[in-house]
Design a protein around this motif. Structure first.
Motif, PDB file in Angstrom:
ATOM      1  N   VAL A  63       0.858  -1.180   0.000  1.00 25.97           N
ATOM      2  CA  VAL A  63       0.000   0.000   0.000  1.00 25.97           C
ATOM      3  C   VAL A  63       0.893   1.229   0.000  1.00 25.97           C
ATOM      4  O   VAL A  63       1.792   1.344   0.837  1.00 25.97           O
ATOM      5  N   GLU A  64       0.661   2.126  -0.955  1.00 31.30           N
ATOM      6  CA  GLU A  64       1.551   3.276  -1.102  1.00 31.30           C
ATOM      7  C   GLU A  64       0.825   4.502  -1.642  1.00 31.30           C
ATOM      8  O   GLU A  64      -0.050   4.382  -2.493  1.00 31.30           O
ATOM      9  N   GLN A  65       1.221   5.670  -1.115  1.00 29.51           N
ATOM     10  CA  GLN A  65       0.863   6.925  -1.766  1.00 29.51           C
ATOM     11  C   GLN A  65       1.923   7.306  -2.795  1.00 29.51           C
ATOM     12  O   GLN A  65       1.633   8.013  -3.754  1.00 29.51           O
ATOM     13  N   ASN A  66       3.152   6.836  -2.574  1.00 27.81           N
ATOM     14  CA  ASN A  66       4.247   7.107  -3.498  1.00 27.81           C
ATOM     15  C   ASN A  66       4.117   6.167  -4.695  1.00 27.81           C
ATOM     16  O   ASN A  66       4.791   5.150  -4.794  1.00 27.81           O
ATOM     17  N   ALA A  67       3.213   6.522  -5.596  1.00 25.62           N
ATOM     18  CA  ALA A  67       2.894   5.640  -6.719  1.00 25.62           C
ATOM     19  C   ALA A  67       4.088   5.430  -7.634  1.00 25.62           C
ATOM     20  O   ALA A  67       4.300   4.326  -8.152  1.00 25.62           O
ATOM     21  N   ALA A  68       4.894   6.459  -7.833  1.00 24.45           N
ATOM     22  CA  ALA A  68       6.037   6.340  -8.738  1.00 24.45           C
ATOM     23  C   ALA A  68       7.011   5.274  -8.250  1.00 24.45           C
ATOM     24  O   ALA A  68       7.482   4.428  -9.030  1.00 24.45           O
ATOM     25  N   ALA A  69       7.319   5.285  -6.949  1.00 21.57           N
ATOM     26  CA  ALA A  69       8.239   4.294  -6.395  1.00 21.57           C
ATOM     27  C   ALA A  69       7.624   2.901  -6.417  1.00 21.57           C
ATOM     28  O   ALA A  69       8.284   1.914  -6.756  1.00 21.57           O
ATOM     29  N   ALA A  70       6.340   2.801  -6.060  1.00 23.38           N
ATOM     30  CA  ALA A  70       5.679   1.497  -5.996  1.00 23.38           C
ATOM     31  C   ALA A  70       5.618   0.832  -7.368  1.00 23.38           C
ATOM     32  O   ALA A  70       5.858  -0.371  -7.504  1.00 23.38           O
ATOM     33  N   LEU A  71       5.298   1.596  -8.391  1.00 18.86           N
ATOM     34  CA  LEU A  71       5.136   1.021  -9.731  1.00 18.86           C
ATOM     35  C   LEU A  71       6.448   0.546 -10.336  1.00 18.86           C
ATOM     36  O   LEU A  71       6.447  -0.159 -11.343  1.00 18.86           O
ATOM     37  N   GLU A  72       7.560   0.921  -9.709  1.00 18.08           N
ATOM     38  CA  GLU A  72       8.858   0.445 -10.185  1.00 18.08           C
ATOM     39  C   GLU A  72       9.159  -0.972  -9.714  1.00 18.08           C
ATOM     40  O   GLU A  72       9.998  -1.655 -10.297  1.00 18.08           O
ATOM     41  N   ILE A  73       8.512  -1.424  -8.643  1.00 15.68           N
ATOM     42  CA  ILE A  73       8.869  -2.745  -8.111  1.00 15.68           C
ATOM     43  C   ILE A  73       7.744  -3.770  -8.229  1.00 15.68           C
ATOM     44  O   ILE A  73       7.987  -4.963  -8.067  1.00 15.68           O
ATOM     45  N   VAL A  74       6.494  -3.329  -8.474  1.00 14.43           N
ATOM     46  CA  VAL A  74       5.386  -4.285  -8.532  1.00 14.43           C
ATOM     47  C   VAL A  74       5.132  -4.727  -9.966  1.00 14.43           C
ATOM     48  O   VAL A  74       5.579  -4.092 -10.920  1.00 14.43           O
ATOM     49  N   ARG A  75       4.394  -5.828 -10.100  1.00 15.02           N
ATOM     50  CA  ARG A  75       4.014  -6.319 -11.425  1.00 15.02           C
ATOM     51  C   ARG A  75       2.598  -5.901 -11.794  1.00 15.02           C
ATOM     52  O   ARG A  75       2.270  -5.749 -12.960  1.00 15.02           O
ATOM     53  N   HIS A  76       1.775  -5.742 -10.776  1.00 14.40           N
ATOM     54  CA  HIS A  76       0.360  -5.444 -10.989  1.00 14.40           C
ATOM     55  C   HIS A  76      -0.063  -4.422  -9.940  1.00 14.40           C
ATOM     56  O   HIS A  76       0.493  -4.386  -8.843  1.00 14.40           O
ATOM     57  N   ALA A  77      -1.028  -3.587 -10.283  1.00 12.07           N
ATOM     58  CA  ALA A  77      -1.468  -2.569  -9.325  1.00 12.07           C
ATOM     59  C   ALA A  77      -2.962  -2.331  -9.442  1.00 12.07           C
ATOM     60  O   ALA A  77      -3.560  -2.499 -10.503  1.00 12.07           O
ATOM     61  N   TYR A  78      -3.526  -1.928  -8.313  1.00  8.43           N
ATOM     62  CA  TYR A  78      -4.926  -1.509  -8.228  1.00  8.43           C
ATOM     63  C   TYR A  78      -4.946  -0.071  -7.732  1.00  8.43           C
ATOM     64  O   TYR A  78      -4.146   0.314  -6.866  1.00  8.43           O
ATOM     65  N   LEU A  79      -5.876   0.705  -8.252  1.00 10.38           N
ATOM     66  CA  LEU A  79      -6.063   2.083  -7.818  1.00 10.38           C
ATOM     67  C   LEU A  79      -7.409   2.184  -7.109  1.00 10.38           C
ATOM     68  O   LEU A  79      -8.443   1.829  -7.685  1.00 10.38           O
ATOM     69  N   ILE A  80      -7.379   2.626  -5.851  1.00  3.95           N
ATOM     70  CA  ILE A  80      -8.605   2.730  -5.069  1.00  3.95           C
ATOM     71  C   ILE A  80      -8.907   4.194  -4.788  1.00  3.95           C
ATOM     72  O   ILE A  80      -8.000   4.992  -4.508  1.00  3.95           O
ATOM     73  N   GLU A  81     -10.180   4.545  -4.908  1.00  2.95           N
ATOM     74  CA  GLU A  81     -10.612   5.906  -4.620  1.00  2.95           C
ATOM     75  C   GLU A  81     -12.003   5.872  -4.006  1.00  2.95           C
ATOM     76  O   GLU A  81     -12.904   5.202  -4.521  1.00  2.95           O
ATOM     77  N   ASN A  82     -12.148   6.560  -2.870  1.00  2.00           N
ATOM     78  CA  ASN A  82     -13.432   6.607  -2.160  1.00  2.00           C
ATOM     79  C   ASN A  82     -14.000   5.208  -1.906  1.00  2.00           C
ATOM     80  O   ASN A  82     -15.205   4.990  -2.013  1.00  2.00           O
ATOM     81  N   GLY A  83     -13.101   4.270  -1.575  1.00  5.06           N
ATOM     82  CA  GLY A  83     -13.530   2.926  -1.234  1.00  5.06           C
ATOM     83  C   GLY A  83     -13.800   2.010  -2.402  1.00  5.06           C
ATOM     84  O   GLY A  83     -14.166   0.850  -2.204  1.00  5.06           O
ATOM     85  N   HIS A  84     -13.636   2.513  -3.641  1.00  6.72           N
ATOM     86  CA  HIS A  84     -13.865   1.700  -4.838  1.00  6.72           C
ATOM     87  C   HIS A  84     -12.540   1.422  -5.545  1.00  6.72           C
ATOM     88  O   HIS A  84     -11.676   2.294  -5.625  1.00  6.72           O
ATOM     89  N   ILE A  85     -12.408   0.215  -6.093  1.00  7.93           N
ATOM     90  CA  ILE A  85     -11.315  -0.042  -7.033  1.00  7.93           C
ATOM     91  C   ILE A  85     -11.741   0.547  -8.373  1.00  7.93           C
ATOM     92  O   ILE A  85     -12.750   0.129  -8.955  1.00  7.93           O
ATOM     93  N   VAL A  86     -10.989   1.544  -8.839  1.00  6.05           N
ATOM     94  CA  VAL A  86     -11.397   2.251 -10.045  1.00  6.05           C
ATOM     95  C   VAL A  86     -10.518   1.929 -11.249  1.00  6.05           C
ATOM     96  O   VAL A  86     -10.861   2.282 -12.380  1.00  6.05           O
ATOM     97  N   MET A  87      -9.392   1.259 -11.017  1.00  5.35           N
ATOM     98  CA  MET A  87      -8.531   0.881 -12.132  1.00  5.35           C
ATOM     99  C   MET A  87      -7.601  -0.227 -11.671  1.00  5.35           C
ATOM    100  O   MET A  87      -7.198  -0.275 -10.503  1.00  5.35           O
ATOM    101  N   SER A  88      -7.260  -1.132 -12.562  1.00  5.78           N
ATOM    102  CA  SER A  88      -6.272  -2.161 -12.268  1.00  5.78           C
ATOM    103  C   SER A  88      -5.596  -2.564 -13.562  1.00  5.78           C
ATOM    104  O   SER A  88      -6.122  -2.370 -14.657  1.00  5.78           O
ATOM    105  N   GLY A  89      -4.407  -3.127 -13.424  1.00  4.79           N
ATOM    106  CA  GLY A  89      -3.669  -3.570 -14.598  1.00  4.79           C
ATOM    107  C   GLY A  89      -2.212  -3.756 -14.254  1.00  4.79           C
ATOM    108  O   GLY A  89      -1.794  -3.621 -13.092  1.00  4.79           O
TER     109      GLY A  89
END
Length: 263
Positions: free
Chosen positions: A199-225
């Motif tokens: 779980v990260e607010q630092n999206a730039a750093a997180a996306l460098e090490i993960v293979r897959h990500a989900y974006l959550i906003e207002n309790g909803h998953i609004v994007m994944s890939g």
């Protein structure tokens, strides 16, 4: 292979506030996945839902299922989930400040385990985090923020997890320390096959090490890939990766409208 699956999970606090709304996500065995979002989006609540720590905060799962290695774990308490290989590194480190790093590691080791296994796990932690071995006689409360974060992760490794959940491990750390800790997270995943949910607010750093990500906003998953797909998305670039500084945050309606994934 089957790992962690959340299916349409909803959580309510104080029987009133709906914190997460129909969240579904997956972390395959051996995978590294990020859950991204702004403050208050529902990231920490999602982790506490998985680890079984909602109760002390008057939170309750009212809908959905959490499956770990093919079994529904909603009925299990937090200690049982740890025993089943799930461990949660809470935001803010929360090490035992009055104990030494060595004593923190011993405190996390399972009851009834052998001394030999205890020493093996401690040595493994000190291999990942040699700075902790240098400071093993110091009180943990006097360690730097980065060293405390290393200790929090090391303490989690003493439980021999198959999935480690990390809540904002970069919080309050310098860019160099963030890079160092994220490199160790990647090494733990590759050398041990431990799954990681980050779980990260630092999206730039997180996306460098993960293979897959989900974006959550207002309790909803609004994007994944995949991480590459999210990094290339223009809205993610603008609102989570810094963009080109063109966002006018005073124009709230425009800001909301630009988030095309909510359309």
């Amino acid at each position: 292979m089957t790992g962690l699956t959340l299916s349409n999970v909803e959580v309510i606090y104080d029987k009133v506030f709906l914190a997460i709304k129909g969240v579904s996500l997956e972390v395959a065995q051996g995978d590294v996945v990020a859950l991204l979002g702004a403050n208050g989006a529902g990231k920490s609540t999602t982790l506490k839902t998985i680890s079984g720590l909602l109760g002390p905060e008057r939170g309750l799962v009212t809908r959905g299922e959490i499956s770990w290695e093919g079994k529904n774990i909603l009925a299990l308490g937090a200690p049982e989930r740890v025993a089943n290989g799930l461990v949660h590194v809470l935001e803010g480190r929360r090490v035992f400040g009055h104990l030494t790093p060595d004593e923190n590691l011993v405190a996390a080791f399972r009851t009834g385990g052998s001394t030999g296994r205890l020493n093996e796990l401690k040595e493994q932690v000190y291999t990942y985090f040699p700075r902790l071995k240098e400071r093993y006689r110091s009180k943990a409360g006097y360690l730097s923020g980065g060293e405390q974060q290393m200790l929090a992760i090391g303490r989690a490794l003493m439980t021999e997890p198959r999935l480690i959940m990390l809540d904002e491990p970069s919080l309050g750390l310098s860019p160099l320390l963030v890079e160092e800790i994220f490199a160790i997270i990647r090494e733990i995943n590759s050398s041990q096959g431990t799954s990681v949910l980050l779980v990260e607010q630092n999206a730039a750093a997180a996306l460098e090490i993960v293979r897959h990500a989900y974006l959550i906003e207002n309790g909803h998953i609004v994007m994944s890939g995949s991480a590459d797909i999210l990094k290339q998305n223009p809205d993610v670039q603008e609102f989570y990766l810094g963009g080109a500084g063109k966002v006018n945050y005073q124009d709230v309606k425009h800001y909301r409208r630009r988030k095309r994934w909510l359309a």
